[in-house]
Design a protein around this motif. Structure first.
Motif, mmCIF file in Angstrom:
data_model
loop_
_atom_site.group_PDB
_atom_site.id
_atom_site.type_symbol
_atom_site.label_atom_id
_atom_site.label_comp_id
_atom_site.label_asym_id
_atom_site.label_seq_id
_atom_site.Cartn_x
_atom_site.Cartn_y
_atom_site.Cartn_z
ATOM 1 N N ILE A 297 -11.842 -3.218 -1.239
ATOM 2 C CA ILE A 297 -11.371 -2.557 -2.436
ATOM 3 C C ILE A 297 -9.928 -2.978 -2.681
ATOM 4 O O ILE A 297 -9.140 -3.129 -1.739
ATOM 5 C CB ILE A 297 -11.480 -1.019 -2.310
ATOM 6 N N THR A 298 -9.590 -3.220 -3.936
ATOM 7 C CA THR A 298 -8.234 -3.602 -4.333
ATOM 8 C C THR A 298 -7.673 -2.503 -5.213
ATOM 9 O O THR A 298 -8.290 -2.125 -6.214
ATOM 10 C CB THR A 298 -8.239 -4.931 -5.104
ATOM 11 N N VAL A 299 -6.492 -1.974 -4.811
ATOM 12 C CA VAL A 299 -5.881 -0.860 -5.530
ATOM 13 C C VAL A 299 -4.451 -1.234 -5.896
ATOM 14 O O VAL A 299 -3.812 -2.072 -5.250
ATOM 15 C CB VAL A 299 -5.885 0.433 -4.688
ATOM 16 N N ALA A 300 -3.959 -0.615 -6.987
ATOM 17 C CA ALA A 300 -2.575 -0.794 -7.412
ATOM 18 C C ALA A 300 -1.769 0.410 -6.954
ATOM 19 O O ALA A 300 -2.078 1.551 -7.316
ATOM 20 C CB ALA A 300 -2.496 -0.943 -8.930
ATOM 21 N N VAL A 301 -0.736 0.157 -6.130
ATOM 22 C CA VAL A 301 0.094 1.224 -5.565
ATOM 23 C C VAL A 301 1.559 0.851 -5.757
ATOM 24 O O VAL A 301 1.897 -0.248 -6.212
ATOM 25 C CB VAL A 301 -0.222 1.441 -4.069
ATOM 26 N N ASN A 302 2.455 1.781 -5.395
ATOM 27 C CA ASN A 302 3.880 1.506 -5.441
ATOM 28 C C ASN A 302 4.253 0.437 -4.411
ATOM 29 O O ASN A 302 3.574 0.266 -3.392
ATOM 30 C CB ASN A 302 4.688 2.779 -5.182
ATOM 31 N N ARG A 303 5.339 -0.262 -4.681
ATOM 32 C CA ARG A 303 5.735 -1.343 -3.781
ATOM 33 C C ARG A 303 6.050 -0.822 -2.379
ATOM 34 O O ARG A 303 5.702 -1.451 -1.378
ATOM 35 C CB ARG A 303 6.962 -2.068 -4.350
#
Length: 411
Positions: A297-303
């Motif tokens: 799974i690929t998720v967008a999170v804070n750096r």
């Protein structure tokens, strides 16, 4: 007795020769009067006009033919007059009929709304449908890489069926959207003819993960137990022994095969993969939802949280509840009450072009409401002083009948 048939034939010949121009003039005038004023020219006027024009033609013909000037027999002249009048009256009747049947309003939209030939329509399950055939090879689009041979062959050999009651322009749009969604193509153009033969040009799939990473976020791919039914855009919570991180799903894959994916398949065999927003990754195939089980799974999170996830082992994926979308409930209530939405573009020279919403009186004249208008920039709930011009886009609501009347007037 032998001269009478000859005189009649001569009269018919002279009548046809001199009656062509009167018939043409009578037909054109009959069409114009009926089309413009919806009034027919009286038959007596047609007779007078035809005889006047035929007299001029006959006089010129007599000057060039001495046998007509020297003839004392009235049979050819009477026969010619009868033929001229018959031709003029018939041409006037046909022009009058054509003027009554011709549409009073033509637009680019009506010309564009071509339909398919009836011989390509199939009746399946009580519904008319059409099977589109890709004509020749799928072409490439300039500025994009060439289409792979297997993808080109799959598009050309595919079976594409659509409802047959749609105009050709709508079929072209639906076919292009279907190809773009099924194969995740970067761009598609379709040119369809009346025989349901389509000429297709397509661009191969382009990297899409980086375009979905919001500004200031970072995409991280993890190997984990992926819940079933996950689609792109879901909000998930990633639980690790050290911390808990919330992110948005960009792509997911689960199960033993790659056919059940959501938004694409991670492209490496490592346990983790990170990509900054704006970088172009390897092209990802499109799909619907996950089937559940071990996957990636690929998720967008804070750096700052991305660094923690890169070092995490055995993370757990928890899907967050998105609740009920109030805007969807509102649309559902409006539809149940008979209210529909429609997007309308203001046409040049129409009743809306160059006027304000208040001047047109859309609420009183068409029984619709304008929710938003784009005139240089979008304006939500525009007021009566909002100007309208050609090319402006409007989002309007109302009943099907009122929306159809407004769309016809605006375009």
């Amino acid at each position: 007795m032998t001269a009478l048939p000859f005189d009649i034939l001569l009269g018919i010949y002279l009548g046809v020769l001199t009656g062509i121009i009167p018939a043409l003039v009578s037909g054109v005038l009959g069409f114009l009067f009926k089309y413009v004023t919806d009034v027919s020219i009286p038959g007596l006027g047609v007779v007078v006009l035809a005889l006047a024009i035929a007299g001029i033609n006959g006089g010129l013909l007599a000057l060039n033919d001495p046998t007509i000037r020297s003839s004392e027999n009235a049979v050819p002249i009477l026969t010619a007059i009868i033929v001229v009048l018959m031709l003029a009256l018939y041409a006037h009747a046909q022009g009058d009929k054509l003027g009554a049947a011709a549409p009073k309003r033509l637009s680019i939209k009506s010309i564009r709304d071509r339909t398919l030939n009836t011989d390509v329509i199939e009746l399946v399950g009580g519904r008319n449908q059409v099977r589109l055939t890709v004509l020749g090879d799928v072409s490439d689009i300039e500025g994009y890489p060439p289409l792979p041979a297997d993808l080109r062959r799959e598009i050309g050999d595919g079976e594409w069926t659509f409802p047959a009651d749609l105009p050709i322009a709508e079929l072209e749009t639906r076919f292009a959207d279907r190809l773009q969604s099924e194969f995740d193509l970067a761009d598609v153009t379709v040119d369809l003819d009346e025989a349901a033969r389509a000429r297709v040009a397509a661009a191969p799939p382009m990297g899409s993960t980086s375009r979905r990473v919001p500004e200031g976020k970072r995409a991280v791919s993890l190997a984990a137990l992926v819940p079933s039914g996950i689609a792109r855009g879901e909000s998930v919570r990633i639980v690790t022994p050290e911390t808990t991180v919330t992110g948005t799903v960009i792509a997911a894959r689960s199960g033993p095969t790659t056919t059940s994916t959501a938004g694409g398949t991670p492209t490496t065999d490592d346990d983790t993969l990170a990509a900054d927003g704006g970088e172009e990754p390897v092209p990802l195939p499109a799909a619907a939802t996950t089937t559940g089980g071990a996957g990636r799974i690929t998720v967008a999170v804070n750096r700052s949280e991305a660094t923690t996830l890169l070092s995490a082992t055995d993370p757990q994926i928890v899907v967050r509840s998105r609740g009920t979308r109030r805007e969807f409930e509102l649309v559902s209530l409006l539809r149940r009450s008979g209210v529909r939405f429609k997007k309308v573009t203001v046409a040049s020279g129409g009743p809306l072009d160059g006027h304000t919403i208040g001047e047109v009186g859309v609420r009183d004249s068409y029984n619709i409401l304008i929710l938003a208008a784009k005139h240089e920039k979008w304006q939500v709930a525009p007021r009566g002083d909002q100007p309208l011009s050609a090319g402006d886009q409007l989002y309007v609501i109302g009943t099907n009948e009122s929306l159809s009347r407004f769309a016809e007037a605006a375009t």
